[in-house]
Structure formats: C-alpha cells, structure tokens
Motif scaffolding. Structure first.
Motif, mmCIF file in Angstrom:
data_model
loop_
_atom_site.group_PDB
_atom_site.id
_atom_site.type_symbol
_atom_site.label_atom_id
_atom_site.label_comp_id
_atom_site.label_asym_id
_atom_site.label_seq_id
_atom_site.Cartn_x
_atom_site.Cartn_y
_atom_site.Cartn_z
ATOM 1 N N UNK A 14 -14.506 -71.148 -62.631
ATOM 2 C CA UNK A 14 -14.873 -72.375 -63.332
ATOM 3 C C UNK A 14 -14.236 -72.406 -64.727
ATOM 4 N N UNK A 15 -14.288 -71.265 -65.419
ATOM 5 C CA UNK A 15 -13.710 -71.195 -66.770
ATOM 6 C C UNK A 15 -12.198 -71.387 -66.721
ATOM 7 N N UNK A 16 -11.548 -70.701 -65.784
ATOM 8 C CA UNK A 16 -10.087 -70.826 -65.656
ATOM 9 C C UNK A 16 -9.703 -72.261 -65.352
ATOM 10 N N UNK A 17 -10.441 -72.895 -64.430
ATOM 11 C CA UNK A 17 -10.138 -74.282 -64.066
ATOM 12 C C UNK A 17 -10.340 -75.208 -65.257
ATOM 13 N N UNK A 72 -5.864 -77.781 -71.268
ATOM 14 C CA UNK A 72 -4.513 -77.524 -71.805
ATOM 15 C C UNK A 72 -3.445 -78.308 -71.048
ATOM 16 N N UNK A 73 -3.713 -78.732 -69.856
ATOM 17 C CA UNK A 73 -2.805 -79.593 -69.115
ATOM 18 C C UNK A 73 -1.429 -78.972 -68.900
ATOM 19 N N UNK A 74 -0.385 -79.756 -69.148
ATOM 20 C CA UNK A 74 0.987 -79.314 -68.881
ATOM 21 C C UNK A 74 1.514 -78.337 -69.923
ATOM 22 N N UNK A 75 0.717 -78.073 -70.937
ATOM 23 C CA UNK A 75 1.152 -77.089 -71.938
ATOM 24 C C UNK A 75 1.210 -75.678 -71.357
ATOM 25 N N UNK A 76 0.468 -75.455 -70.278
ATOM 26 C CA UNK A 76 0.502 -74.158 -69.597
ATOM 27 C C UNK A 76 0.779 -74.388 -68.119
ATOM 28 N N UNK A 77 1.495 -73.488 -67.528
ATOM 29 C CA UNK A 77 1.751 -73.586 -66.087
ATOM 30 C C UNK A 77 0.611 -72.990 -65.294
ATOM 31 N N UNK A 78 -0.142 -72.102 -65.942
ATOM 32 C CA UNK A 78 -1.201 -71.392 -65.225
ATOM 33 C C UNK A 78 -2.117 -70.731 -66.241
ATOM 34 N N UNK A 79 -3.376 -70.617 -65.899
ATOM 35 C CA UNK A 79 -4.327 -69.781 -66.631
ATOM 36 C C UNK A 79 -4.804 -68.720 -65.647
ATOM 37 N N UNK A 80 -4.680 -67.443 -66.031
ATOM 38 C CA UNK A 80 -5.044 -66.388 -65.094
ATOM 39 C C UNK A 80 -5.645 -65.195 -65.838
ATOM 40 N N UNK A 115 -13.882 -76.737 -74.113
ATOM 41 C CA UNK A 115 -12.615 -77.412 -74.438
ATOM 42 C C UNK A 115 -12.155 -77.042 -75.840
ATOM 43 N N UNK A 116 -13.120 -77.019 -76.782
ATOM 44 C CA UNK A 116 -12.780 -76.650 -78.163
ATOM 45 C C UNK A 116 -12.276 -75.204 -78.229
ATOM 46 N N UNK A 117 -12.951 -74.311 -77.507
ATOM 47 C CA UNK A 117 -12.542 -72.895 -77.499
ATOM 48 C C UNK A 117 -11.177 -72.713 -76.843
ATOM 49 N N UNK A 118 -10.920 -73.443 -75.756
ATOM 50 C CA UNK A 118 -9.629 -73.333 -75.072
ATOM 51 C C UNK A 118 -8.488 -73.745 -76.003
ATOM 52 N N UNK A 119 -8.701 -74.849 -76.729
ATOM 53 C CA UNK A 119 -7.673 -75.303 -77.680
ATOM 54 C C UNK A 119 -7.425 -74.251 -78.767
ATOM 55 N N UNK A 120 -8.513 -73.717 -79.304
ATOM 56 C CA UNK A 120 -8.387 -72.735 -80.375
ATOM 57 C C UNK A 120 -7.694 -71.463 -79.894
ATOM 58 N N UNK A 121 -8.054 -70.977 -78.727
ATOM 59 C CA UNK A 121 -7.426 -69.763 -78.195
ATOM 60 C C UNK A 121 -5.945 -69.984 -77.916
ATOM 61 N N UNK A 122 -5.612 -71.144 -77.368
ATOM 62 C CA UNK A 122 -4.206 -71.461 -77.088
ATOM 63 C C UNK A 122 -3.404 -71.532 -78.385
ATOM 64 N N UNK A 123 -3.945 -72.179 -79.404
ATOM 65 C CA UNK A 123 -3.221 -72.327 -80.669
ATOM 66 C C UNK A 123 -3.055 -70.991 -81.386
#
Length: 634
Positions: free
Chosen positions: A510-513, A519-527, A594-602
């Motif tokens: 669920x978290x990965x999805x 993040x959308x097209x900014x990443x090809x995959x989350x694993x 969503x907020x955490x995903x953005x922050x971790x990606x950045x």
C-alpha cells in the motif's frame, strides 16, 4: 676540366615556368620559409663534404660553416657555405632542372657503394626548396666552386621569370656556394639581421654546423636529443627545456627515447611542473611537439605525433626517415607519421609506468597536475591496458583526501569472493562518501573508487573491465552478491535489524503504491531496497540505463536540464519508513503519506545533485514541521 663550357643563357620550359610559379606563389604558407630552405641546402652541402672527406677526398682547408650577411640599405641578403660546391654540369642538372634533386642523386650514389648509412644525415629529397627564394627575390646570383678543384667557380643568375644564365665567376669562393639575393621592395625585412636571427632560431637553430649572421654565431644550443642519454646531464636537460618552453621552472620529468627500426626517430619530451592551461581555469587543447627532420624544424607544435591525452608534454621529435613533400610543410606520407606516433606513444606510456613504479610520489605529483588531461585517453583502444594501469583515483580505502590508488592496487586489495571493482561519482569527496549507495558496500568493507571528475564516468564506461574484473557503479552492485560477503564487524558485532511485523508487511505494498502514485512519472518504480542501512531512501538509475553519473554528464553535454525518471528505493528498516508503514496500515490515503513521499524524494534529489529549485522542498519541510510540532503541542 670536366665541363669547360662558357657563358650560356637558358630558358625554362613552359611547364617548368608554370611549376616555378606554383612553387613561388602557392606552395609555401610563409615567405620566411625560403631562408630555412637555403640554410638547409647549405647544411646539406657541408654534410656531403664531410662524407667525401671521410671517403678520402681532398678539399681545401676551410672552416665548415654557414655565413649569412645582410645589407639593409641595398636590400641584399647573402647565404654562403663552405660545402661541396658544384661544377657547371651539376648546376645545370641540380638547379637548372626543377624537381631534380642533387641530394637525392647523392644518396642514391652512396647507397650503391654501401655508404647509405653515412648519407642519412643529408637533408632534402626533392631539390626544389631553392626556388622558394623567388618568393622574396627580384634577382638571385648563385656562385659556386666544386670541392674537387677541377673547375673554376661559376655563377648562376636568374630573376625567376623565364630564363637563367651560367657564366664563369670573376671572384668565386675557394670552395662552396654563395647565394646573393636581391630582395623585392616589399621583402626588405629579410635584410634585417634581427629578422634573420629570429627565423634561424625558429627553424634551423639545431643544425650541426655553425650559422653566423654578420659574423655572430646564432645557433648556440645543441640538439641534445640526438646525443646518447648517458652523455646528457640533468642540467643540460633543464637548460634545454627552459630554452624550448620559456618556463622558469625545471621539468618534473624527462623522457628521452629513440627507435631505430622499422622507422628511425628520436624524441626528447618533458613533463612540466605545472599545467599552464589548467592554471588559467580551462584546457585549451594540446600545444603539440616540435617535429624535426635531421635537426631542421618541419612543423611547430605538431599535434599528430602525440595524442591529445599526452598533450601536456612538451619537447621535440626528430626522424631520419620521415619523407616530406616539396615544401617540407605538409607530410607526404602520413602513414609513416602514424607509425612514428604509435611507437612514440608506446614508449612514453612505458616510461610513465616505470616512473609510477619506481617513484610513486613523483608520479602522484604528475597525476594531480596533468591527470585531467591524461584521462582523455579513454578512447585509445590500442593502448587500453597501459592507459588503465596509469589511472589514479581517490578511494574509500584511505581517509587521506590526497591519497590516490591505481586499479591494480584496488584489485590487489579485493576481498575474497569479490569479483567486481566498484566506483561512485560525486562533485566532491564528501558528496561521494555521503551517497546512500555506499551503505551496503561500506558494511561489507568493500573498497569503492571515488570518481570526482566528470570525465571519470567516460573512462570507466569505456574501459568496462580491468584485469578481467568488471568496473561497476556502486548503484549497480548486486545486493545478493554482496550479502554473501561477511560484514566487517563480524556476525556478532553487527546490530541486527528488526524484521517487519505482519501488519507492516501487509502495509508495504500500500505504501509503495501510494508513493508511486504521488511521485508519478518522476520515478519509474518504487521498490524495497536491499542496499540501504542508514538512509531512508535512495535514487538509482533504472535497469538497462546509464548510471546516474553518466546520465548527468550526457545531460550536461546536450544541455538537457530535465530530470530523468529514476527508481526510488526505500529502506523498510529505517524508522521513518516504518512510521510511514504504520500510517499506511491505518489509512493508505492519509495526506501525510503524500507529503512524506515528496519530502523523501526531494531529499534524495539533493543527495543526487539534481534538485535545482529548493522552494518546493522548503515548503514541504515547513508542512512536515507543522505536523510534527502538533504532536508535541498536544
């Protein structure tokens, strides 16, 4: 007298006049070349006389030298030598017929009598350089007397327009040749002794015979590259280097090498203490070496003998066998030059390898100063092995930021069971060491080379392997392979990670999805990551694509400012991710995810050097602080 003929006027044939016009107006790029040709011919004549003397021929006792006199007021330049001179028939044969080479015939005659080795010092193969004088001359008077003493002196006179005359000389030399050049009005500069000295210094400075301009000898520096190495002192090398380069410092290293077969050549090359181009902040390209044929400068800063990656070296290359065209400015047989280049490069690389082994501190100094340029040799496939052996890199094996290691040294320190050489790129040593991709390798005590120069990625990509060991980016390291290696602290010394609970395992997809959707097209995959221990996330290049470092270089070269889609790996054992798993277990649509995903990606983008605009990152950080502070306010 073998050819007792009187005065005669001869007309050039129509095709000869046409060829003369080409020689005078089209063949030579610079008019000053005429002096080089005349001085070279004079040197030929002296070489021939010396060989004749060794063969037992008698000759008048005179100093073997070349004299140049100037008359600025009259606009007259005279070049004289005390060489073999010519008979009347030889004048007609060698000068009256363009493209008939007296030197060539002389070499041929010596070859027939098994004396060709003595003729190897004779310069000139085509016999047309003399006519370059008409680029600057209104009139030329050549007066000569043969060393045989069988004839009087003769004078050859021409204005280069259509005819020439030959007549007995009234006041000829005792032996040798004198060429009196009446200069054209626009060429009067060549009657200036300072201008003549400048030309001699540039083109003919290393001829073996003394060259005197108005009584003053001007070629005082020896061609020490033609001397045996054991006869040349370090002081002489340093003096010659400073003369050649105008550098106030002594060279860092000297390379004096030669070959006799299949092509004869000699090279004297120097490694400067400093790379002047890089001191100015940019590399302007190789300066090249001076190319000589039997001490005569043929091309200044030739860029064909040494490849660009050895362009930091200065010096001279001299060949006995290099054939030239009629102008001596364009090489007639590039194949021979390529063979010389191949041989020179192999010997230079061999010398540098010996230097690295015998004087590693000196080689380290050389590398720090010139290594950026040397790395340009990654495309020299013919010398791939030698090139690879000379490379140096920073490494995790030492905490000393100045320490360097070779690929061979790395291979010698590889752990048992390790089959690949790992590397990682970074804008600085600190940035490279902070890369999360190092965590598993560091835990296993595996050494990683630190690539701190953008070109290093091209080097590794091109080499592909060293000593049958693949060169692999740290982000491409196979966790399954590395996990087979023991941890550096041992099985009992390493803190064991707590396994995921059942609810966390259920929440992971669920978290990965959710993160992928955000993040959308900014990443090809989350694993899930198998390489991380201390960091919550890391960005890696998708399988089948260039490494992250290579992608940056390609985008820099193509001026592509877009951010390539990457794979986001998450460390499920990190406290941040485990907390997010707990949130996802309660509500996979919680806005906090969503907020955490953005922050971790950045944050991963910052570590990867891709984040260009920090404003969004700052906004997300403030929102996260707001959420966190609410917990403490309750």
């Amino acid at each position: 007298m073998s050819s007792a003929k009187g005065t005669g006027t001869f007309k050039f044939k129509a095709e000869i006049r046409q060829l003369l016009d080409i020689l005078v107006h089209s063949l030579y790029a610079s008019k000053e070349i005429f002096l080089r040709e005349l001085v070279s011919n004079a040197s030929d004549a002296l070489d021939k006389l010396r060989i004749e003397q060794l063969r037992g021929a008698g000759a008048a006792e005179m100093p073997l030298e070349i004299r140049i006199t100037t008359d600025k007021d009259a606009g007259v330049l005279t070049i004289s030598d005390t060489g073999v001179g010519m008979t009347r028939d030889e004048i007609v044969q060698n000068i009256g017929t363009i493209a008939h080479s007296g030197t060539s015939e002389f070499v041929k005659r010596l070859a027939e009598t098994k004396d060709s080795t003595q003729a190897s010092s004779v310069i000139g193969q085509f016999g047309v350089g003399f006519y370059s004088v008409f680029m600057v001359a209104d009139k030329v008077e050549l007066t000569t007397r043969s060393h045989t003493g069988e004839e009087p002196a003769w004078t050859w006179t021409s204005d280069g327009q259509g005819s020439f005359t030959i007549s007995p000389a009234e006041n000829g030399p005792e032996r040798g040749t004198s060429i009196r050049v009446t200069l054209r009005p626009e060429a009067k500069e060549y009657a200036n002794p300072a201008r003549i000295k400048e030309i001699i210094a540039r083109h003919s400075n290393f001829l073996a015979w003394p060259i005197l301009v108005d009584g003053e000898r001007v070629n005082t520096v020896q061609a020490i590259w033609r001397e045996p190495k054991f006869q040349v002192t370090a002081e002489q090398y340093a003096e010659f280097y400073k003369f050649l380069t105008y550098d106030s410092e002594e060279p860092l290293d000297t390379v004096h090498i030669a070959a006799d077969a299949p092509i004869q050549w000699t090279a004297l090359l120097f490694v400067p203490q400093k790379n002047r181009d890089l001191l100015m902040g940019s590399y302007q390209g190789q300066q090249g070496v001076d190319l000589y044929v039997r001490r005569v400068l043929i091309q200044h800063e030739n860029k064909d003998v040494l490849p660009e990656y050895l362009g930091f070296m200065r010096g001279v290359v001299d060949s006995e066998d290099l054939p030239l065209n009629v102008a001596r400015e364009t090489l007639q047989e590039n194949l021979l030059l390529r063979k010389i280049s191949t041989s020179v490069v192999k010997q230079v690389l061999s010398h540098l390898k010996k230097l690295a082994e015998s004087e590693p501190a000196k080689y380290a100094t050389l590398w720090r100063e010139h290594g950026k340029i040397f790395k340009l040799g990654y495309g020299d496939f013919a010398n791939k092995e030698s090139f690879a052996e000379l490379l140096r890199f920073a490494s995790t094996a030492s905490d000393d930021p100045e320490a360097l290691t070779s690929l061979a040294e790395y291979a010698g320190r590889m752990k048992e069971g390790q089959k690949e050489i790992y590397f990682i790129s970074g804008q600085s040593r600190e940035a490279a060491l902070a890369n999360p991709n190092l965590e598993l390798l560091r835990r296993k005590g595996v050494e990683v080379l630190l690539l701190l120069d953008p070109i290093d990625e091209f080097v590794m990509e091109t080499l592909h392997e060293f000593d049958s060991k693949l060169l692999v980016p740290a982000e491409r390291a196979d966790p399954a392979v590395l996990e087979a290696l023991p941890d550096v602290a041992g099985p009992d010394g390493e803190e064991k990670q707590e396994e995921l609970r059942e609810d966390e395992l259920l929440a992971l997809p669920e978290l990965i999805s959710r993160m992928k959707a955000v993040l959308g097209e900014r990443v090809t995959e989350v694993r899930e990551s198998k390489r991380l221990k201390d960091s919550p996330v890391v960005l890696v290049a998708p399988d089948g694509q260039p490494s992250s470092g290579m992608q940056k270089i390609i985008r820099l070269m193509t001026k592509d400012e877009s951010v390539p889609p990457r794979v986001l790996e998450i460390n499920t054992h990190h406290p941040v991710i485990r907390n997010l798993l707990a949130v996802a277990a309660r509500n996979a649509e919680d806005p906090f995810l969503a907020l955490a995903a953005e922050q971790l990606y950045e944050s991963a983008m910052i570590q990867d050097g891709y984040l260009a605009d920090p404003h969004t990152l700052v906004r997300h950080m403030r929102e996260l602080l707001g959420k966190a502070s609410e917990l403490y306010a309750k």
